[in-house]
Design a protein around this motif. Sequence first.
Motif, PDB file in Angstrom:
ATOM      1  N   ALA A  10       0.849  -1.193   0.000  1.00  0.00           N
ATOM      2  CA  ALA A  10       0.000   0.000   0.000  1.00  0.00           C
ATOM      3  C   ALA A  10       0.885   1.243   0.000  1.00  0.00           C
ATOM      4  O   ALA A  10       1.764   1.386   0.852  1.00  0.00           O
ATOM      5  CB  ALA A  10      -0.908  -0.001   1.227  1.00  0.00           C
ATOM      6  N   ILE A  11       0.687   2.112  -0.978  1.00  0.00           N
ATOM      7  CA  ILE A  11       1.394   3.395  -1.021  1.00  0.00           C
ATOM      8  C   ILE A  11       0.528   4.376  -0.236  1.00  0.00           C
ATOM      9  O   ILE A  11      -0.588   4.709  -0.653  1.00  0.00           O
ATOM     10  CB  ILE A  11       1.593   3.891  -2.473  1.00  0.00           C
ATOM     11  CG1 ILE A  11       2.130   2.756  -3.372  1.00  0.00           C
ATOM     12  CG2 ILE A  11       2.534   5.094  -2.504  1.00  0.00           C
ATOM     13  CD1 ILE A  11       3.509   2.262  -3.048  1.00  0.00           C
ATOM     14  N   VAL A  12       1.017   4.813   0.914  1.00  0.00           N
ATOM     15  CA  VAL A  12       0.179   5.530   1.883  1.00  0.00           C
ATOM     16  C   VAL A  12       0.805   6.858   2.274  1.00  0.00           C
ATOM     17  O   VAL A  12       1.987   6.918   2.630  1.00  0.00           O
ATOM     18  CB  VAL A  12      -0.015   4.696   3.174  1.00  0.00           C
ATOM     19  CG1 VAL A  12      -1.017   5.365   4.096  1.00  0.00           C
ATOM     20  CG2 VAL A  12      -0.449   3.285   2.859  1.00  0.00           C
ATOM     21  N   ASN A  13       0.012   7.915   2.197  1.00  0.00           N
ATOM     22  CA  ASN A  13       0.402   9.200   2.763  1.00  0.00           C
ATOM     23  C   ASN A  13      -0.844  10.071   2.801  1.00  0.00           C
ATOM     24  O   ASN A  13      -1.530  10.202   1.785  1.00  0.00           O
ATOM     25  CB  ASN A  13       1.493   9.890   1.938  1.00  0.00           C
ATOM     26  CG  ASN A  13       2.148  11.028   2.697  1.00  0.00           C
ATOM     27  OD1 ASN A  13       1.478  11.789   3.370  1.00  0.00           O
ATOM     28  ND2 ASN A  13       3.457  11.141   2.581  1.00  0.00           N
ATOM     29  N   GLN A  14      -1.146  10.640   3.958  1.00  0.00           N
ATOM     30  CA  GLN A  14      -2.364  11.450   4.065  1.00  0.00           C
ATOM     31  C   GLN A  14      -2.165  12.879   3.599  1.00  0.00           C
ATOM     32  O   GLN A  14      -3.036  13.725   3.765  1.00  0.00           O
ATOM     33  CB  GLN A  14      -2.927  11.422   5.495  1.00  0.00           C
ATOM     34  CG  GLN A  14      -2.048  12.032   6.562  1.00  0.00           C
ATOM     35  CD  GLN A  14      -1.072  11.045   7.184  1.00  0.00           C
ATOM     36  OE1 GLN A  14      -0.618  10.112   6.540  1.00  0.00           O
ATOM     37  NE2 GLN A  14      -0.745  11.258   8.429  1.00  0.00           N
ATOM     38  N   LYS A  15      -1.000  13.146   3.008  1.00  0.00           N
ATOM     39  CA  LYS A  15      -0.726  14.474   2.460  1.00  0.00           C
ATOM     40  C   LYS A  15      -0.643  14.363   0.948  1.00  0.00           C
ATOM     41  O   LYS A  15       0.059  13.495   0.429  1.00  0.00           O
ATOM     42  CB  LYS A  15       0.594  15.001   3.036  1.00  0.00           C
ATOM     43  CG  LYS A  15       1.004  16.354   2.483  1.00  0.00           C
ATOM     44  CD  LYS A  15       2.387  16.730   2.987  1.00  0.00           C
ATOM     45  CE  LYS A  15       2.853  18.046   2.363  1.00  0.00           C
ATOM     46  NZ  LYS A  15       2.937  17.993   0.903  1.00  0.00           N
ATOM     47  N   GLY A  16      -1.344  15.226   0.251  1.00  0.00           N
ATOM     48  CA  GLY A  16      -1.278  15.215  -1.209  1.00  0.00           C
ATOM     49  C   GLY A  16       0.019  15.835  -1.716  1.00  0.00           C
ATOM     50  O   GLY A  16       0.765  16.459  -0.967  1.00  0.00           O
ATOM     51  N   GLY A  17       0.302  15.632  -2.988  1.00  0.00           N
ATOM     52  CA  GLY A  17       1.460  16.272  -3.610  1.00  0.00           C
ATOM     53  C   GLY A  17       2.805  15.698  -3.229  1.00  0.00           C
ATOM     54  O   GLY A  17       3.826  16.375  -3.336  1.00  0.00           O
ATOM     55  N   CYS A  18       2.815  14.426  -2.784  1.00  0.00           N
ATOM     56  CA  CYS A  18       4.083  13.820  -2.360  1.00  0.00           C
ATOM     57  C   CYS A  18       4.582  12.780  -3.365  1.00  0.00           C
ATOM     58  O   CYS A  18       5.566  12.089  -3.092  1.00  0.00           O
ATOM     59  CB  CYS A  18       3.913  13.175  -0.983  1.00  0.00           C
ATOM     60  SG  CYS A  18       2.697  11.835  -0.982  1.00  0.00           S
ATOM     61  N   GLY A  19       3.900  12.663  -4.498  1.00  0.00           N
ATOM     62  CA  GLY A  19       4.315  11.674  -5.491  1.00  0.00           C
ATOM     63  C   GLY A  19       3.738  10.293  -5.245  1.00  0.00           C
ATOM     64  O   GLY A  19       4.220   9.310  -5.797  1.00  0.00           O
ATOM     65  N   LYS A  20       2.662  10.227  -4.448  1.00  0.00           N
ATOM     66  CA  LYS A  20       2.071   8.933  -4.085  1.00  0.00           C
ATOM     67  C   LYS A  20       1.548   8.179  -5.312  1.00  0.00           C
ATOM     68  O   LYS A  20       1.919   7.026  -5.544  1.00  0.00           O
ATOM     69  CB  LYS A  20       0.944   9.167  -3.069  1.00  0.00           C
ATOM     70  CG  LYS A  20       0.196   7.925  -2.627  1.00  0.00           C
ATOM     71  CD  LYS A  20      -0.893   8.252  -1.629  1.00  0.00           C
ATOM     72  CE  LYS A  20      -1.929   9.193  -2.203  1.00  0.00           C
ATOM     73  NZ  LYS A  20      -2.718   8.588  -3.325  1.00  0.00           N
ATOM     74  N   THR A  21       0.688   8.831  -6.081  1.00  0.00           N
ATOM     75  CA  THR A  21       0.096   8.163  -7.244  1.00  0.00           C
ATOM     76  C   THR A  21       1.143   7.896  -8.317  1.00  0.00           C
ATOM     77  O   THR A  21       1.138   6.837  -8.956  1.00  0.00           O
ATOM     78  CB  THR A  21      -1.067   9.006  -7.809  1.00  0.00           C
ATOM     79  OG1 THR A  21      -2.071   9.119  -6.795  1.00  0.00           O
ATOM     80  CG2 THR A  21      -1.663   8.371  -9.045  1.00  0.00           C
ATOM     81  N   THR A  22       2.056   8.834  -8.513  1.00  0.00           N
ATOM     82  CA  THR A  22       3.138   8.640  -9.491  1.00  0.00           C
ATOM     83  C   THR A  22       3.964   7.412  -9.122  1.00  0.00           C
ATOM     84  O   THR A  22       4.309   6.588  -9.988  1.00  0.00           O
ATOM     85  CB  THR A  22       4.045   9.888  -9.536  1.00  0.00           C
ATOM     86  OG1 THR A  22       3.260  11.004  -9.953  1.00  0.00           O
ATOM     87  CG2 THR A  22       5.203   9.702 -10.496  1.00  0.00           C
ATOM     88  N   THR A  23       4.268   7.265  -7.834  1.00  0.00           N
ATOM     89  CA  THR A  23       5.031   6.104  -7.372  1.00  0.00           C
ATOM     90  C   THR A  23       4.238   4.820  -7.599  1.00  0.00           C
ATOM     91  O   THR A  23       4.781   3.823  -8.099  1.00  0.00           O
ATOM     92  CB  THR A  23       5.381   6.252  -5.878  1.00  0.00           C
ATOM     93  OG1 THR A  23       6.122   7.459  -5.686  1.00  0.00           O
ATOM     94  CG2 THR A  23       6.207   5.077  -5.389  1.00  0.00           C
TER      95      THR A  23
END
Length: 266
Positions: A10-23
């Motif tokens: 699971a690629i998890v981070n509750q902050k947007g704009g950190c490259g989550k979806t790109t990763t």
Amino acid sequence: DEWSKMRTVAIVNQKGGCGKTTTAINLAALLAHRGHQTLLVDLDPQSHCAAGLGVPEEKIDMGIGQAMLARHDATFDVDMLLWEVNRQLSLAPSTMMLSALEAPGGGLHELPDRDRRLWGLLKLLASRFQWCIIDSPPTVGLLTFNALRACDEALVPVETGFFSLKGATRQWGTIRSLIDRIGRPIACHMVATMHRPESERSCRILHALRRTFPEYLLPVVIREHESLREAASMGQPIVTHAPGSDAERNIAEVADWLEAHPIRRS
């Protein structure tokens, strides 16, 4: 059993704009490019995975939200959900419906296993795949709980930008507390993203992250690459858009690390 053969990250981070979806998109595509049967689950209501892989939203028959509410037995039509991007890569897409799913009256709250619906769904799909990458939502709620319940390990992308050290510490604490509440050991890693080696501030933050999280920060870095943005805008993963590029090498290093560190299941 089949369930134990599929490794779920699971690629998890509750902050947007950190490259989550790109990763998430590029890691899934690269694992598939290496010949692994890979499932990408878009659990983010913004539905960017479909766009990033060139999947037309109007042709999606069933989204992950509908699939989570469905009965997870022999009557469930797996092929209605899965979009085959290529022979090795399948997408379980998100639709607009997902944003209402965890709200009161949205369908999820009313279910006794509301935090285990994704787990039940993935059990049905596990025989088809070796890897599953979950793009989690940028919020803490039932969808994030579902992602953590269903995964073997969590990967937390943290950008090396302004305020990110304080934010990373807070996010890490939140994710660890969620895992504690689940009561099941989940391996947890952190990866530095959107790094700019020419920026003194970016390098200082990366060094601080290494000092603060020496056990958890991956020894690889995803730099900020214009080609990653270009690839997403064209509906292609970087492995297709710019093979052999520095951006692809960065994603490959993350995949290399994961493959070199298999999960020890109890």
